[in-house]
Motif scaffolding. Structure first.
Motif, PDB file in Angstrom:
ATOM      1  N   VAL A  96       1.194   4.465  -2.545  1.00 21.02           N
ATOM      2  CA  VAL A  96       1.035   5.838  -2.069  1.00 21.02           C
ATOM      3  C   VAL A  96       2.224   6.699  -2.491  1.00 21.02           C
ATOM      4  O   VAL A  96       2.059   7.820  -2.998  1.00 21.02           O
ATOM      5  N   TYR A 155       0.836  -1.209   0.000  1.00 23.35           N
ATOM      6  CA  TYR A 155       0.000   0.000   0.000  1.00 23.35           C
ATOM      7  C   TYR A 155       0.865   1.251   0.000  1.00 23.35           C
ATOM      8  O   TYR A 155       0.590   2.210  -0.740  1.00 23.35           O
ATOM      9  N   TRP A 156       1.905   1.260   0.804  1.00 31.27           N
ATOM     10  CA  TRP A 156       2.769   2.441   0.901  1.00 31.27           C
ATOM     11  C   TRP A 156       3.530   2.661  -0.393  1.00 31.27           C
ATOM     12  O   TRP A 156       3.796   3.798  -0.778  1.00 31.27           O
ATOM     13  N   LEU A 216      -1.542   8.831   2.577  1.00 32.88           N
ATOM     14  CA  LEU A 216      -2.678   8.851   1.664  1.00 32.88           C
ATOM     15  C   LEU A 216      -2.193   9.171   0.261  1.00 32.88           C
ATOM     16  O   LEU A 216      -1.100   9.704   0.065  1.00 32.88           O
TER      17      LEU A 216
END
Length: 306
Positions: free
Chosen positions: A61, A57-58, A78
């Motif tokens: 991002v 996920y990072w 985010l």
């Protein structure tokens, strides 16, 4: 008319009544040892899964932020708005679509050929396991797993040079189709999944060895084939050493080589590197999802009725 507001004011709130059963149910869950153990195990598995999912996920991002935003503290958690700029800088370094296409040209034929050859060899060793020759050959195949691949790297390079296959995809596909691990895997799987009575029944029906393989054995061993295909595809997609010594032209680089070139050209451009890495692992996730569905359908459709 004057009594209506009083009725509205005197109406009890429904929230406490709804909260009490939920609270009682939760307390009853905690008092049950088995349910409490399941809850703790679920939380532990969730936290471990979060540890593995968060880096992915990072990465996504960071690929949407500028270099200044990535270098700031605390780092962004985010998604940002710089995806287009990062993609333009990535395209200046190399073509992700070309690298993905090159990796697919290597991984797909190798996976299909390795799975087919391993299934045929494993079927032969399993069906004729009582023969002394088959046992000796299987032992020889098993012995090759004890030699590290780097031991034959120089002879492999010289052999491919004699064949004239350097700077082509052939050395990455054809020799790799003969996999000792794949043969051992399929032999073990077929021996456990196919009883000898099934071979005898096929022979009584007039089916030869190859007909038995295609019409009887193959539908049952589809879960094993899918697992081997997933393992082979991911390993081929991530392979770096063999393509490094075989391929010279940048237009033929597979995804790991192209990402290495990107890291060398833009070592400080973290967003572009994260975006290229994300594009590189996307086909792996798609192929894995496709083969996972095949794996589940194989479990439900292939069965031996006694």
């Amino acid at each position: 008319m004057g009594s209506v507001p009083n009725q509205i004011q005197e109406r009890p709130s429904a929230a406490p009544k709804m909260a009490r059963p939920v609270r009682r149910g939760f307390m009853a869950l905690l008092r049950n040892p088995r349910a409490r153990t399941r809850l703790i195990v679920t939380l532990i598995v969730f936290l471990i899964s979060l540890m593995f999912v968060f880096p992915l996920y990072w990465m996504l991002v960071l690929s949407t932020h500028t270099l200044q935003e990535v270098s700031a503290f605390p780092p962004p958690l985010l998604f940002g708005t710089a995806l287009g700029d990062n993609l333009s800088r990535l395209l200046e370094a190399f073509s992700p679509l070309q690298a993905i296409w090159n990796s697919l040209l290597v991984a797909v034929p190798k996976t299909l050929g390795l799975v087919l050859i391993s299934a045929l060899a494993g079927y032969g060793f399993s069906r004729y396991a009582r023969l002394t020759t088959a046992q000796w050959l299987l032992s020889a195949v098993l012995a090759t797993l004890f030699f590290p691949p780097s031991l034959g790297l120089i002879p492999f390079f010289l052999e491919m040079k004699v064949f004239g296959w350097l700077n082509t995809f052939l050395p990455l596909i054809i020799p790799a189709m003969a996999s000792a691990f794949g043969v051992i895997w399929m032999n073990t799987y077929i021996s456990a999944a196919i009883p000898r009575e099934l071979y005898e029944a096929a022979e009584l029906d007039g089916a030869g060895p190859m007909t038995t393989f295609w019409r009887v054995v193959l539908p049952i061993i589809r879960p094993g084939l899918s697992a081997l295909a997933v393992w082979t595809f991911i390993g081929t997609w991530n392979d770096f050493q063999i393509p490094l010594i075989i391929l010279n032209d940048a237009d033929k680089f597979t995804m790991p080589l192209a990402l290495t070139t990107l890291s060398a050209m833009r070592s400080s451009d973290t967003p572009a590197i994260m975006l290229g890495t994300a594009l590189g692992i996307l086909p792996v996730f798609l192929i894995f999802a496709f083969l996972s569905r095949q794996f589940i359908s194989g479990l439900t459709s292939g069965a031996v009725k006694s």
